[in-house]
Structures are given as structure tokens and as C-alpha cells.
Design a protein around this motif. Structure first.
Motif, mmCIF file in Angstrom:
data_model
loop_
_atom_site.group_PDB
_atom_site.id
_atom_site.type_symbol
_atom_site.label_atom_id
_atom_site.label_comp_id
_atom_site.label_asym_id
_atom_site.label_seq_id
_atom_site.Cartn_x
_atom_site.Cartn_y
_atom_site.Cartn_z
ATOM 1 N N TRP A 35 -26.723 6.588 33.667
ATOM 2 C CA TRP A 35 -27.994 5.869 33.671
ATOM 3 C C TRP A 35 -27.994 4.658 32.758
ATOM 4 C CZ3 TRP A 35 -30.550 6.322 37.739
ATOM 5 C CH2 TRP A 35 -30.486 7.512 38.471
ATOM 6 N N TYR A 36 -27.110 4.588 31.790
ATOM 7 C CA TYR A 36 -26.944 3.321 31.074
ATOM 8 C C TYR A 36 -26.496 2.253 32.062
ATOM 9 C CZ TYR A 36 -24.915 -0.487 28.468
ATOM 10 O OH TYR A 36 -24.616 -1.753 28.035
ATOM 11 N N ASP A 37 -25.499 2.606 32.863
ATOM 12 C CA ASP A 37 -24.982 1.657 33.849
ATOM 13 C C ASP A 37 -26.073 1.203 34.807
ATOM 14 O OD1 ASP A 37 -22.574 2.017 32.661
ATOM 15 O OD2 ASP A 37 -21.565 2.943 34.369
ATOM 16 N N ALA A 105 -17.595 1.523 38.359
ATOM 17 C CA ALA A 105 -17.033 0.402 39.118
ATOM 18 C C ALA A 105 -18.103 -0.619 39.469
ATOM 19 C CB ALA A 105 -16.369 0.929 40.387
ATOM 20 N N GLY A 106 -19.276 -0.155 39.904
ATOM 21 C CA GLY A 106 -20.352 -1.073 40.264
ATOM 22 C C GLY A 106 -20.862 -1.867 39.076
ATOM 23 N N THR A 107 -20.953 -1.207 37.925
ATOM 24 C CA THR A 107 -21.467 -1.885 36.726
ATOM 25 C C THR A 107 -20.477 -2.911 36.189
ATOM 26 O OG1 THR A 107 -22.700 0.112 36.184
ATOM 27 C CG2 THR A 107 -22.420 -1.503 34.427
ATOM 28 N N MET A 108 -19.213 -2.549 36.106
ATOM 29 C CA MET A 108 -18.209 -3.520 35.676
ATOM 30 C C MET A 108 -18.141 -4.702 36.632
ATOM 31 S SD MET A 108 -14.805 -1.826 34.016
ATOM 32 C CE MET A 108 -14.258 -3.477 33.641
ATOM 33 N N GLY A 109 -18.361 -4.429 37.916
ATOM 34 C CA GLY A 109 -18.350 -5.504 38.901
ATOM 35 C C GLY A 109 -19.376 -6.573 38.590
ATOM 36 N N ILE A 110 -20.590 -6.165 38.190
ATOM 37 C CA ILE A 110 -21.624 -7.141 37.842
ATOM 38 C C ILE A 110 -21.177 -7.977 36.648
ATOM 39 C CG2 ILE A 110 -23.984 -7.416 36.977
ATOM 40 C CD1 ILE A 110 -24.768 -4.960 38.589
ATOM 41 N N GLY A 111 -20.557 -7.339 35.677
ATOM 42 C CA GLY A 111 -20.096 -8.069 34.495
ATOM 43 C C GLY A 111 -19.020 -9.088 34.777
ATOM 44 N N LEU A 112 -18.337 -8.948 35.915
ATOM 45 C CA LEU A 112 -17.245 -9.862 36.276
ATOM 46 C C LEU A 112 -17.645 -10.913 37.314
ATOM 47 C CD1 LEU A 112 -14.386 -7.197 36.560
ATOM 48 C CD2 LEU A 112 -14.721 -8.842 34.693
ATOM 49 N N LEU A 113 -18.880 -10.873 37.795
ATOM 50 C CA LEU A 113 -19.293 -11.755 38.892
ATOM 51 C C LEU A 113 -19.399 -13.219 38.466
ATOM 52 C CD1 LEU A 113 -22.132 -9.753 40.699
ATOM 53 C CD2 LEU A 113 -19.756 -10.062 41.431
ATOM 54 N N PRO A 114 -19.056 -14.144 39.373
ATOM 55 C CA PRO A 114 -19.336 -15.568 39.148
ATOM 56 C C PRO A 114 -20.830 -15.827 39.326
ATOM 57 C CG PRO A 114 -18.432 -15.256 41.332
ATOM 58 C CD PRO A 114 -18.353 -13.913 40.649
ATOM 59 N N VAL A 180 -29.418 -5.055 24.311
ATOM 60 C CA VAL A 180 -29.751 -6.412 24.766
ATOM 61 C C VAL A 180 -30.385 -7.201 23.625
ATOM 62 C CG1 VAL A 180 -31.239 -7.751 26.307
ATOM 63 C CG2 VAL A 180 -29.932 -5.817 27.200
ATOM 64 N N LEU A 181 -31.263 -6.549 22.867
ATOM 65 C CA LEU A 181 -31.884 -7.203 21.710
ATOM 66 C C LEU A 181 -30.820 -7.616 20.698
ATOM 67 C CD1 LEU A 181 -34.382 -8.031 20.062
ATOM 68 C CD2 LEU A 181 -34.491 -5.671 19.217
ATOM 69 N N TRP A 197 -23.998 -11.859 27.875
ATOM 70 C CA TRP A 197 -24.685 -10.874 28.716
ATOM 71 C C TRP A 197 -23.703 -9.969 29.454
ATOM 72 C CZ3 TRP A 197 -23.841 -10.666 33.971
ATOM 73 C CH2 TRP A 197 -23.179 -11.773 34.532
ATOM 74 N N ARG A 198 -22.495 -10.475 29.693
ATOM 75 C CA ARG A 198 -21.507 -9.693 30.447
ATOM 76 C C ARG A 198 -21.044 -8.444 29.679
ATOM 77 N NH1 ARG A 198 -19.549 -12.602 34.815
ATOM 78 N NH2 ARG A 198 -20.001 -14.839 34.793
ATOM 79 N N ILE A 199 -21.098 -8.499 28.347
ATOM 80 C CA ILE A 199 -20.634 -7.382 27.530
ATOM 81 C C ILE A 199 -21.381 -6.102 27.894
ATOM 82 C CG2 ILE A 199 -20.471 -6.477 25.182
ATOM 83 C CD1 ILE A 199 -20.235 -9.378 24.203
ATOM 84 N N ALA A 200 -22.703 -6.232 28.082
ATOM 85 C CA ALA A 200 -23.528 -5.058 28.368
ATOM 86 C C ALA A 200 -23.101 -4.357 29.652
ATOM 87 C CB ALA A 200 -24.996 -5.470 28.463
ATOM 88 N N PHE A 201 -22.543 -5.109 30.602
ATOM 89 C CA PHE A 201 -22.094 -4.521 31.865
ATOM 90 C C PHE A 201 -20.643 -4.049 31.791
ATOM 91 C CE2 PHE A 201 -25.694 -7.113 33.107
ATOM 92 C CZ PHE A 201 -26.340 -6.318 34.042
ATOM 93 N N LEU A 202 -19.808 -4.821 31.113
ATOM 94 C CA LEU A 202 -18.384 -4.493 31.088
ATOM 95 C C LEU A 202 -18.085 -3.180 30.382
ATOM 96 C CD1 LEU A 202 -16.864 -8.039 30.401
ATOM 97 C CD2 LEU A 202 -16.839 -6.742 32.546
#
Length: 454
Positions: A35-37, A105-114, A180-181, A197-202
Motif C-alpha cells: 500500500w505504500y506503492d 514493478a508498477g511502482t518502479m515503472g512510474i519512477g522511471l517514466l519520461p 513527500v514532505l 519526486w522519482r525517489i518516492a517511487f523507485l
């Protein structure tokens, strides 16, 4: 004692205490990771709207992000069907391993998106695809974990143990908001927008691997194994095992989950946006007060579960529904006054009401169904309700305020839903003393066998 035509039911099977501790630990940490993801998307809504959609209309960008939030929920009924059927067919543990890998996999994907600036319209398309993967995997987590814990736990503590692990689905909202804060204040606005912002997803990927390791080291549910063995015995002897209707359980689960999901995704997925855009509260204060309220909700989970073991599921659930009808609108009004302390008090009222509700809710929907279709019945019903009510909560709340001009419109909507839910579940059976092995889970036993009753 209530007996079936074929004799009393056997007692719920139990695993040794060491095994139970591993199950509770794996389920709690697994729920946290899963649920974090999932919720980090909501807490990153502002930056996602800015980077993945055209900048000409910020309000439209926010609406599109929340629409993407809802799209993730559209995958949940499908995920509920797939993982629910698999959970009843191949086991709870295997399904829980699959869902945590998919979510990572889905969460890391967001962190890597252009971003939109780099690839144009492909950016929001890819964002939606990743969100769909998240939604599909999320469908299998909560009900799967709750059933796994409940089927290991002793009957007198099912509510407490299930509510404890279930509460870890709320903690990620606290961690995500504070993380995030921390990122926004520590890195500064420019660095956070550029790459921070990508850190939170990666970090979702490594956390999923930890969850995978833990879940691969626990035993399958003893109740599931007992029901599976009973089915095999009955089939070998060509015995027809009685089938109880699950229609009423489905309706009651849908109703209870509707209120649960609307409350959860209002306070965890929308409240920060409401406080900052509607009540004009600084983001730092909105995140802080929301985090405190969610922490209080977590402790109320445990209290609600323990109280439901002692006094029954129905008194806790019905008290919380009544409190929602009476207190939710005033609490929502307080939260929207634009002051930090009123925002905190309003959210605390909501958190206490629904913390107690969630503590009893998680175990109730598990106990309503027989073991052989427990995960599929509860998971499909749960995810349909969470799609219709939870997935649309932020979007509908934003739309209601924009359409009516009434800042407390989402609170009125919640009250109406609570009244309807109360009507639908007024005949809810008391399940706190029930045997998880229902009459249609077992092979015939002799009339003199010792056992528990439903």
C-alpha cells in the motif's frame, strides 16, 4: 450447540505460535509495502499533474491525475476475480507472493517514466499503464492478507490479529505523506521537480523484494489446507457436500466495503488536496495534520479489532456507522475552516470513527464466507466496492465542490452512503464466535466427533 445434519464442525486448525508470529509479521510488512506503492501516487498528485500533462490548465491536470488514480481502481475487479479464484484454488500464500512482485514493478515503472515535455502524450499513457498494474495487483492484497492471518489465528483473537496486520495498509499513507514532505523541504522545489519526486517511487522496488523474501518463508493457511483435504476426501467418497448461499454475504460485503473505501480514500487520497486547495491550508500543515490523524486511525484499528473480539463485530460496526451519520459532516466542516488546529480536530474525529470501523470490518468480511470461496467471494465483492466508491472518491469530491460551490459537499455524500449501508447490513450475522470452517468446507464427520460450532 448448532449442528449440521452431519455432526458438529471441527475446531479451527491452528499453527504453532512461532508460525503464527511469522504469518503476522509477513502480512503486516507485506501490506505496508503493497500500500505504500499504491498510495504514493496520490501524495505525488501535484507533481504528476505538472510533469505528465499539459501545463496550460493546472486544474485540468489535477483532474486528469485523479482520473488516473481512478483508472487504477478499474483494474481491481479484474484483479479481484483473478487473484480471488487463484487464492481459493492454489492457496493464499502463493497469491500474496505474486501481488507484491507486480506492485513493485508498477511502482518502479512510474519512477522511471519520461515526462510530457520529453515524449508528449506517451507520458500520460505510460503513467496510466503503470497505474493499471498497480491496481491489478492491489486487488489481491488486503483480503488475501486478512484471510491468511485470520485462518492462522486462534478464534478468540482473530479480530485483534487481523486488525493489527490490516492497520499496516494505513501506515503507508502516513509514511508517504511525511516522505513527500521530507523530499520537498529537503531537496527544495526545483530539485524535487527535476528528479527528487522519482525517489518516492523507485524505493518501491527494493521494498517489494523484501516483502517477497518474507512471504516466501511462511506456511500456507491451516484452515485452507483442512478445507482442501476435506474436499478431496468428499470427492474420493463421492459425497455431495452441502452448499450454503453466499449471496447475502456478497451484498453485505459490498455495502460494508463501500463505506470503508469511501472513508479511506477520502482521508488518505483526497484530504491533503482538499485542505490545500479548498481550505487554503499550507501544504506542510495539511500533510502534518493528515499524518497525525492517520496514525491515530492505526491505533484505533487495533482497538476496534480487540473490542470486536470481546463484544462482537456488529456493535463496533454499527456504532461507527451511526457516528458517521451524526458526526462526519461536522468533522468535515471543521477540517475545511482553513486553520491547522481545526483541520487536525476534524480529521481526528474521522480517523477515530473509521479506525474502529476498519478494525472490525477487516475480519467480518472474512468470516462471512466459507473457506472454499472465502478469498474469491470476499475479494471480488471488496474490490468492486473499492472501485466504485474508493477509486472515485478524490475525483467525485473535487467535482462535487466545483459543481455545487459547497465545500462540505463530500461530507454530505458520505452521510448519505452511511445511511444506505446501515439499511443494507441491518441483518448482518454476528460472526465473532463462528468457526472459519463452515459446514460446506468439511467432509462428513461422525456425530460423536468433538468440535466447535458455527
Amino acid at each position: 450447540m448448532a449442528k449440521s445434519p452431519q455432526g458438529p464442525l471441527p475446531a479451527d486448525p491452528e499453527h504453532p505460535k512461532g508460525s503464527l508470529k511469522r504469518v503476522i509479521t509477513s502480512s503486516a510488512l507485506g501490506q505496508f509495502v503493497e500500500w505504500y506503492d499504491f498510495v504514493i501516487y496520490a501524495y505525488s498528485a501535484a507533481i504528476l499533474a505538472k510533469l505528465f500533462f499539459p501545463k496550460e490548465d493546472p486544474v485540468a491536470g489535477t483532474l486528469f491525475v485523479f482520473a488516473g488514480y481512478a483508472v487504477g481502481f478499474l483494474m481491481r475487479p479484474l484483479g479481484g476475480i483473478v487473484f480471488g479464484l487463484l487464492g481459493d484454488r492454489i492457496g493464499r500464500r502463493t497469491v500474496l507472493v505474486i501481488v507484491i512482485v507486480a506492485m513493485g514493478a508498477g511502482t518502479m515503472g512510474i519512477g522511471l517514466l519520461p515526462t510530457y515535455q520529453s515524449v508528449g502524450v506517451l507520458a500520460p499513457v505510460l503513467l496510466v499503464v503503470c497505474r493499471m498494474v498497480q491496481g491489478f495487483s492491489a486487488a489481491g492484497e488486503t483480503v488475501g492478507s486478512n484471510a491468511f492471518v485470520a485462518e492462522h489465528a486462534p478464534a478468540g483473537k482473530r479480530g485483534l490479529y487481523t486488525s493489527f496486520t490490516y492497520s499496516f495498509s494505513t501506515l503507508p499513507s502516513v509514511v508517504a505523506s511525511l516522505f513527500v514532505l521530507l523530499l520537498t523541504t529537503g531537496l527544495g522545489p526545483e530539485t524535487y521537480e527535476a528528479w527528487g519526486w522519482r525517489i518516492a517511487f523507485l524505493i518501491g522496488g527494493p521494498m517489494a523484494l523484501v516483502g517477497l523474501y518474507i512471504r516466501s518463508r511462511v506456511d500456507e493457511s491451516p484452515v485452507y489446507e483442512a478445507a482442501k483435504a476435506a474436499k478431496a476426501t468428499a470427492e474420493a467418497k463421492h459425497v455431495t457436500i452441502e452448499k450454503t448461499s453466499v449471496r447475502q454475504a456478497v451484498i453485505q460485503t459490498l455495502a460494508l466495503a463501500a463505506l470503508s473505501s469511501l472513508a479511506f480514500y477520502t482521508i488518505s487520497g483526497y484530504m491533503v488536496s482538499y485542505l490545500t486547495t479548498g481550505a487554503k491550508l499550507p501544504q506542510s500543515q495539511a500533510l502534518l495534520t493528515n499524518g497525525i490523524a492517520l496514525l491515530v486511525a492505526v491505533t484505533c484499528f487495533w482497538l476496534g479489532g480487540a473490542l470486536s473480539d470481546r463484544f462482537g463485530r456488529k456493535p463496533i460496526l454499527f456504532s461507527a456507522i451511526g457516528a458517521t451519520i451524526v458526526l462526519y459532516l461536522p468533522a468535515f466542516w471543521l477540517a475545511g475552516l482553513g486553520h491547522m488546529w481545526s483541520a487536525l480536530i476534524g480529521q481526528l474525529i474521522i480517523a477515530i470513527i473509521f479506525g474502529l470501523y476498519w478494525g472490525a470490518f477487516g475480519i467480518t468480511v472474512i468470516e462471512l464466507f466459507p473457506t472454499r470461496n472465502r478469498v474469491s467471494g470476499a475479494m471480488i465483492s471488496y474490490n468492486i466496492a473499492y472501485t466504485v466508491f474508493g477509486g472515485t472518491a478524490p475525483l467525485l469530491a473535487t467535482w462535487l465542490i466545483a459543481r455545487t460551490g459547497v465545500l462540505v459537499a463530500p461530507g454530505i455524500y458520505m452521510m448519505v452512503v452511511a445511511i444506505i449501508v446501515f439499511i443494507l447490513v441491518r441483518n448482518l450475522p454476528e460472526t465473532s464466535r463462528s468457526n472459519l470452517l463452515h459446514s460446506d468446507d468439511r467432509a462428513p464427520v461422525s456425530s460423536g466427533a468433538a468440535g466447535a460450532t458455527e
